[in-house]
Design a protein around this motif. Structure first.
Motif, PDB file in Angstrom:
ATOM      1  N   ASP A 151      91.036  47.831  24.172  1.00 58.71           N
ATOM      2  CA  ASP A 151      90.717  48.312  25.527  1.00 58.71           C
ATOM      3  C   ASP A 151      89.479  47.434  26.220  1.00 58.71           C
ATOM      4  O   ASP A 151      88.879  47.938  27.069  1.00 58.71           O
ATOM      5  N   SER A 152      89.179  46.359  25.643  1.00 61.78           N
ATOM      6  CA  SER A 152      88.152  45.618  26.136  1.00 61.78           C
ATOM      7  C   SER A 152      88.435  44.609  27.269  1.00 61.78           C
ATOM      8  O   SER A 152      88.114  43.229  27.402  1.00 61.78           O
ATOM      9  N   THR A 153      88.866  45.260  28.344  1.00 62.19           N
ATOM     10  CA  THR A 153      89.303  44.489  29.384  1.00 62.19           C
ATOM     11  C   THR A 153      88.366  44.750  30.855  1.00 62.19           C
ATOM     12  O   THR A 153      88.843  44.453  32.010  1.00 62.19           O
ATOM     13  N   PHE A 154      87.342  45.450  30.515  1.00 58.88           N
ATOM     14  CA  PHE A 154      86.422  45.632  31.776  1.00 58.88           C
ATOM     15  C   PHE A 154      85.240  44.807  32.098  1.00 58.88           C
ATOM     16  O   PHE A 154      84.862  44.305  30.946  1.00 58.88           O
ATOM     17  N   SER A 155      84.752  44.951  33.029  1.00 58.97           N
ATOM     18  CA  SER A 155      83.596  43.885  33.429  1.00 58.97           C
ATOM     19  C   SER A 155      82.773  44.605  34.540  1.00 58.97           C
ATOM     20  O   SER A 155      83.037  45.464  35.349  1.00 58.97           O
ATOM     21  N   ILE A 156      81.388  44.300  34.226  1.00 56.61           N
ATOM     22  CA  ILE A 156      80.639  44.638  35.296  1.00 56.61           C
ATOM     23  C   ILE A 156      80.472  43.547  36.226  1.00 56.61           C
ATOM     24  O   ILE A 156      80.220  42.395  36.148  1.00 56.61           O
ATOM     25  N   ILE A 157      80.603  43.819  37.678  1.00 56.59           N
ATOM     26  CA  ILE A 157      80.680  42.883  38.655  1.00 56.59           C
ATOM     27  C   ILE A 157      79.745  43.265  39.596  1.00 56.59           C
ATOM     28  O   ILE A 157      79.222  44.435  39.948  1.00 56.59           O
ATOM     29  N   PHE A 158      78.933  42.128  40.363  1.00 59.14           N
ATOM     30  CA  PHE A 158      78.334  42.509  41.597  1.00 59.14           C
ATOM     31  C   PHE A 158      79.094  41.958  42.667  1.00 59.14           C
ATOM     32  O   PHE A 158      79.680  40.990  42.724  1.00 59.14           O
ATOM     33  N   ILE A 159      78.768  42.436  44.026  1.00 55.99           N
ATOM     34  CA  ILE A 159      78.961  41.956  45.191  1.00 55.99           C
ATOM     35  C   ILE A 159      77.790  41.403  45.700  1.00 55.99           C
ATOM     36  O   ILE A 159      77.069  41.995  46.310  1.00 55.99           O
ATOM     37  N   HIS A 160      77.693  40.132  45.774  1.00 58.05           N
ATOM     38  CA  HIS A 160      76.423  39.417  46.240  1.00 58.05           C
ATOM     39  C   HIS A 160      76.870  38.526  47.261  1.00 58.05           C
ATOM     40  O   HIS A 160      77.702  37.345  46.863  1.00 58.05           O
ATOM     41  N   ASN A 161      76.462  38.637  48.351  1.00 57.89           N
ATOM     42  CA  ASN A 161      76.835  37.815  49.356  1.00 57.89           C
ATOM     43  C   ASN A 161      78.307  37.681  49.814  1.00 57.89           C
ATOM     44  O   ASN A 161      78.927  36.883  49.768  1.00 57.89           O
TER      45      ASN A 161
END
Length: 163
Positions: A130-140
């Protein structure tokens, strides 16, 4: 500054493949090429021959070393405080720490990349975990993935700590 360390998801097949590639390229560079290069008539010609032939194998050695180190020992260290977030990739060659200021980050979110839709294609990540998740930023107005291939529980834990 608080820190969170996230271990890279290790695939045993990839680790063995790149480890074998490291052994094979080092055997070629240090044994086979030396035996073939020093059969020349001149010492300078044999040194030039060895250097010119071993450069491509040295590049492959560095490439295998780069992937093997990251897949075997790779970690993402996330340092954060009230003003900035610093992302450091441990054991990844040629990678500097990246600093994101909280005033420039519009959104911090979790995204599931089991089905990844991009501008040009759709990619399916079939995995046995189940390791398909990511932490994302919305930057610019651009999404930046800072931690990849973690479980949902670990992603929620990291997100709660950052926010």
């Amino acid at each position: 500054m608080n820190t969170i360390t996230v271990k890279n998801k290790t695939n045993w097949f990839v680790t063995i493949f790149f480890g074998f590639g490291l052994l094979l390229t080092s055997f070629i560079i240090f044994i086979l090429l030396q035996l073939s290069a020093f059969q020349e008539d001149s010492v300078w010609l044999s040194l030039f021959s060895y250097a010119s032939i071993s450069v491509p194998f040295g590049a492959f050695f560095l490439l295998f070393l780069y992937f093997w180190l990251w897949n075997t020992f790779g970690k993402t260290v996330l340092g954060y405080d009230s003003r900035k977030i610093v992302v450091t990739k441990k054991y990844k060659l040629f990678c500097k720490p990246k600093t994101y200021y909280r005033t420039e980050v519009q959104k911090i979110d979790i995204e599931d990349f089991r089905i990844e839709r991009t501008k040009y294609n759709v990619r399916y990540h079939f995995s046995w975990s189940d390791s398909t998740f990511s932490i994302i930023f919305i930057h610019n107005n651009l999404p930046i993935r800072i931690i990849d291939w973690i479980t949902d529980e670990k992603a929620k834990e990291v997100l709660n700590a950052i926010q």
